[in-house]
Design an enzyme around this catalytic site. Structure first.
Site, PDB file in Angstrom:
ATOM      1  N   LYS A 131       0.818  -1.184   0.120  1.00 19.94           N
ATOM      2  CA  LYS A 131      -0.032   0.169   0.087  1.00 19.94           C
ATOM      3  C   LYS A 131       0.917   1.225   0.123  1.00 19.94           C
ATOM      4  CE  LYS A 131      -4.319   1.122   0.124  1.00 19.94           C
ATOM      5  NZ  LYS A 131      -5.476   0.126  -0.252  1.00 19.94           N
ATOM      6  N   ASP A 171      -6.836   4.136  -4.655  1.00 17.41           N
ATOM      7  CA  ASP A 171      -7.821   4.094  -3.201  1.00 17.41           C
ATOM      8  C   ASP A 171      -8.399   5.464  -3.089  1.00 17.41           C
ATOM      9  OD1 ASP A 171      -7.981   2.004  -0.699  1.00 17.41           O
ATOM     10  OD2 ASP A 171      -7.398   3.974  -0.029  1.00 17.41           O
TER      11      ASP A 171
HETATM   12  P1  NDP Z   1     -12.922   7.804  -3.106  1.00 13.86           P
HETATM   13  O1  NDP Z   1     -12.009   8.731  -2.885  1.00 13.86           O
HETATM   14  O2  NDP Z   1     -13.273   7.457  -4.381  1.00 13.86           O
HETATM   15  O3  NDP Z   1     -14.050   8.267  -2.063  1.00 13.86           O
HETATM   16  C1  NDP Z   1     -13.916   8.222  -0.794  1.00 13.86           C
HETATM   17  C2  NDP Z   1     -15.319   8.553  -0.077  1.00 13.86           C
HETATM   18  O4  NDP Z   1     -15.139   8.586   1.182  1.00 13.86           O
HETATM   19  C3  NDP Z   1     -15.690  10.142  -0.325  1.00 13.86           C
HETATM   20  O5  NDP Z   1     -17.041  10.088  -0.452  1.00 13.86           O
HETATM   21  C4  NDP Z   1     -15.040  10.696   0.807  1.00 13.86           C
HETATM   22  O6  NDP Z   1     -15.721  11.975   1.209  1.00 13.86           O
HETATM   23  C5  NDP Z   1     -15.397   9.821   1.739  1.00 13.86           C
HETATM   24  N1  NDP Z   1     -14.077  10.026   2.680  1.00 13.86           N
HETATM   25  C6  NDP Z   1     -12.856   9.499   2.785  1.00 13.86           C
HETATM   26  N2  NDP Z   1     -12.461   9.963   3.848  1.00 13.86           N
HETATM   27  C7  NDP Z   1     -13.252  10.271   4.703  1.00 13.86           C
HETATM   28  C8  NDP Z   1     -13.366  10.512   6.226  1.00 13.86           C
HETATM   29  N3  NDP Z   1     -12.245  10.721   6.819  1.00 13.86           N
HETATM   30  N4  NDP Z   1     -14.445  10.640   6.658  1.00 13.86           N
HETATM   31  C9  NDP Z   1     -15.500  10.879   6.158  1.00 13.86           C
HETATM   32  N5  NDP Z   1     -15.576  10.344   4.746  1.00 13.86           N
HETATM   33  C10 NDP Z   1     -14.516  10.098   3.958  1.00 13.86           C
HETATM   34  O7  NDP Z   1     -12.160   6.487  -2.273  1.00 13.86           O
HETATM   35  P2  NDP Z   1     -12.959   4.893  -2.756  1.00 13.86           P
HETATM   36  O8  NDP Z   1     -14.268   4.882  -2.936  1.00 13.86           O
HETATM   37  O9  NDP Z   1     -12.173   4.322  -3.809  1.00 13.86           O
HETATM   38  O10 NDP Z   1     -12.502   4.374  -1.351  1.00 13.86           O
HETATM   39  C11 NDP Z   1     -13.611   4.071  -0.180  1.00 13.86           C
HETATM   40  C12 NDP Z   1     -12.995   3.011   0.559  1.00 13.86           C
HETATM   41  O11 NDP Z   1     -12.920   1.931   0.102  1.00 13.86           O
HETATM   42  C13 NDP Z   1     -11.737   3.240   1.427  1.00 13.86           C
HETATM   43  O12 NDP Z   1     -11.567   2.789   2.729  1.00 13.86           O
HETATM   44  C14 NDP Z   1     -10.697   2.242   0.706  1.00 13.86           C
HETATM   45  O13 NDP Z   1      -9.712   2.043   1.321  1.00 13.86           O
HETATM   46  C15 NDP Z   1     -11.740   1.219   0.308  1.00 13.86           C
HETATM   47  N6  NDP Z   1     -11.403   0.260  -0.879  1.00 13.86           N
HETATM   48  C16 NDP Z   1     -11.320   0.863  -2.181  1.00 13.86           C
HETATM   49  C17 NDP Z   1     -11.049   0.152  -3.215  1.00 13.86           C
HETATM   50  C18 NDP Z   1     -10.883   0.708  -4.384  1.00 13.86           C
HETATM   51  O14 NDP Z   1     -10.753   0.189  -5.558  1.00 13.86           O
HETATM   52  N7  NDP Z   1     -11.002   1.854  -4.852  1.00 13.86           N
HETATM   53  C19 NDP Z   1     -10.790  -1.327  -3.220  1.00 13.86           C
HETATM   54  C20 NDP Z   1     -11.057  -1.787  -1.719  1.00 13.86           C
HETATM   55  C21 NDP Z   1     -11.256  -0.903  -0.686  1.00 13.86           C
HETATM   56  P3  NDP Z   1     -14.864  13.433   0.816  1.00 13.86           P
HETATM   57  O15 NDP Z   1     -14.963  13.460  -0.571  1.00 13.86           O
HETATM   58  O16 NDP Z   1     -15.461  14.217   1.405  1.00 13.86           O
HETATM   59  O17 NDP Z   1     -13.402  13.319   0.975  1.00 13.86           O
HETATM   60  O1  2IT Z   2      -7.899  -1.540  -0.744  1.00 14.14           O
HETATM   61  C1  2IT Z   2      -7.750  -2.234  -1.895  1.00 14.14           C
HETATM   62  O2  2IT Z   2      -7.872  -3.376  -2.136  1.00 14.14           O
HETATM   63  C2  2IT Z   2      -7.504  -1.235  -3.089  1.00 14.14           C
HETATM   64  N1  2IT Z   2      -7.737  -0.055  -2.777  1.00 14.14           N
HETATM   65  C3  2IT Z   2      -7.465  -1.801  -4.280  1.00 14.14           C
HETATM   66  C4  2IT Z   2      -6.011  -2.391  -4.538  1.00 14.14           C
HETATM   67  C5  2IT Z   2      -5.457  -2.767  -5.943  1.00 14.14           C
HETATM   68  O3  2IT Z   2      -4.496  -2.975  -6.139  1.00 14.14           O
HETATM   69  O4  2IT Z   2      -6.245  -2.687  -6.840  1.00 14.14           O
END
Ligand code: NDP
Ligand code: 2IT
Length: 451
Positions: A131, A171
């Site tokens: 990561k 992420d």
């Molecule tokens: P994005 O940046 O696309 O979206 C994040 C969302 O979460 C936004 O709505 C953001 O609001 C909100 N957010 C972020 N930080 C905070 C905080 N501290 N408090 C409240 N709201 C918050 O990220 P993703 O959708 O990609 O990721 C969301 C979650 O999913 C994370 O935990 C990530 O680790 C996990 N994840 C993502 C994967 C991926 O493929 N993208 C894979 C597996 C897990 P704002 O816009 O106001 O910051």
């Molecule tokens: O938390 C996660 O699994 C991710 N942000 C995706 C990682 C990846 O390599 O696709």
């Protein structure tokens, strides 16, 4: 000669880990949960104790920390900090996302890298765990500022990654735009067009379904859990947090399976739409968040629904909750409210969104609870499929990738049931994911010697 070792108690192990990693609270939280799941299993399987797998798996193979200087639109020099945690390469190249968010620090990235090792193992694909990211805040930055930051970040990172070494992805704060700028800079410096990053655009080496994969995968996982009770998402009221990549495609798939999503949030507050967020409203959210980069409050104004500033959606009555924003976004009080209001299933799109106390409440009440490292594994799984397509220099259709994603989420679920079924029949998916993810990595570490 091998000696039989007594496994350290959870407290002994954690005290030692904490004294070696002071202040890394999220990392301690993630390791503690895994240790609690594993200790009984290690008692039954002493070879893992003898090989000190717990001690080794909780120490990153390598950590890179670097300066990221860049120039903003006013001509002023800015300095951020870049990181890459190369946690474990026993079963494949380091693999995991990059997070750009002002809260990023070593403890958060180590927790994410640690979780990733188990998650990637569960996918059945050959990927190690890593990561990375930066305390850079993409909010309020112009595209040119984001590009200059990404170019500076990759100028250093490109020395340490490669398609057979370490393959980052997105992420929080890192989506298609950022992956594009990062990939362009890698290609320019290394003079190589390779699958060094995943989440690329479909026209330049990306896989179809990768943007959708985490949200879709979590919904498939929730459906699998519900199926064990002869139930499904059809007709269910669903609360979702976040409104980014994971949340958006979660809504899309819940709608497809006949559920109704009634909340979305961002770091400023949440909206409650009792009529449900249908396809047209979702298109509005995607435009708002991915192009305009606005706040979710604007949804409430547009559709004349309630907006709750500085609040989270867990007080809204639901059957199923799909947290999809960030770590520790459901505390014990909120978990109890979910249980009291009749929620029967929590499946985590985000990484570690429930505090340990919240997890205890879900398990004590024996609801269907899918921890992130199992439930959100679909994202990295399709990243793994992107790596395969890049290696073969061809691309699969939507149907092919979606079929593989569904098969993988079923396999992750089966592994959790295999290792997590308690004597009374309740499936503890936390134990299932932790033990099921551990075995393959631990066996590989033993086979590869003391490295
Ligand atoms: P994005 O940046 O696309 O979206 C994040 C969302 O979460 C936004 O709505 C953001 O609001 C909100 N957010 C972020 N930080 C905070 C905080 N501290 N408090 C409240 N709201 C918050 O990220 P993703 O959708 O990609 O990721 C969301 C979650 O999913 C994370 O935990 C990530 O680790 C996990 N994840 C993502 C994967 C991926 O493929 N993208 C894979 C597996 C897990 P704002 O816009 O106001 O910051
Ligand atoms: O938390 C996660 O699994 C991710 N942000 C995706 C990682 C990846 O390599 O696709």
């Amino acid at each position: 000669m091998t000696t039989m070792l007594k496994a350290p108690s959870s407290k002994e192990f954690m005290d030692k880990l904490k004294s070696r990693t002071p202040g890394e609270i999220e990392f301690h939280q993630a390791v503690h949960e895994v240790v609690e799941s594993l200790l009984p299993f290690l008692e039954e399987n002493p070879r893992y104790k003898t090989a000190k797998i717990l001690e080794r798996i909780s120490e990153p193979e390598r950590i890179l920390i670097f300066r990221v200087p860049w120039v903003d639109d006013k001509g002023e020099i800015q300095v951020n900090r870049g990181y890459r945690i190369e946690m474990n390469s026993a079963i494949g190249p380091y693999k995991g996302g990059l997070r750009f968010h002002p809260t990023v620090n070593l403890g958060i990235l180590k927790f994410l890298a640690f979780e990733q090792v188990f998650k990637n193992s569960l996918t059945t694909l050959p990927m190690g765990g890593g990561k990375g990211g930066s305390d850079f805040d993409p909010k309020q930055k112009s595209d040119n500022e984001v590009m200059r930051f990404c170019q500076s970040f990759m100028t250093e990172l490109c020395k340490h990654i490669g398609p057979n070494t370490d393959v980052p992805a997105g992420d929080i704060g890192v989506g298609g735009r950022e992956i594009g700028y990062l990939f362009g800079q890698y290609k320019r410096i290394r003079n190589e067009f390779t699958g060094v990053l995943t989440g690329k655009g479909a026209e330049w080496g990306g896989s179809v379904i990768r943007p959708e994969a985490t949200g879709y995968g979590n919904v498939y996982f929730a459906e699998e859990m519900l199926n064990t009770k002869n139930d499904s998402l059809k007709g269910k009221i669903v609360t979702v947090s976040g409104s980014g990549n994971v949340a958006q495609f979660t809504v899309e798939k819940v709608n497809e399976l006949g559920g109704k999503v009634v909340t979305l949030s961002d770091s400023s507050g949440f909206i409650h739409d009792p009529d449900g967020i249908d396809g047209e409203k979702l298109t509005f959210v995607m435009r708002l968040k991915n192009i305009k980069r606005g706040r979710i409050e604007e949804y409430a104004k547009k559709y004349n629904v309630a907006y709750y500033p500085n609040a989270r959606p867990w007080g809204v009555k639901c059957d199923v909750a799909l947290p999809s924003a960030t770590q520790n976004e459901i505390n014990a009080e909120e978990a109890q409210i979910l249980i009291d209001s009749g929620c029967i299933c929590v499946s985590e799109g985000a990484n570690m969104p429930s505090t340990p106390e919240a997890v205890d409440i879900f398990i004590k009440n024996e609801i269907l609870y899918g921890p992130g490292k199992a439930a959100n594994a679909g994202g990295v799984a399709v990243s793994g499929l992107e790596m395969s397509q890049n290696a073969m220099r061809l691309s699969w259709t939507r149907e092919e990738v979606d079929n593989q994603l569904q098969r993988i989420m079923k396999d992750v679920h089966t592994t959790c049931v295999k290792y997590g079924k308690s004597s009374n029949g309740y499936v503890n998916y936390v134990n299932g994911a932790n033990i099921g993810g551990f075995v393959k990595v631990a066996n590989a570490m033993i086979a590869q010697g003391i490295v």
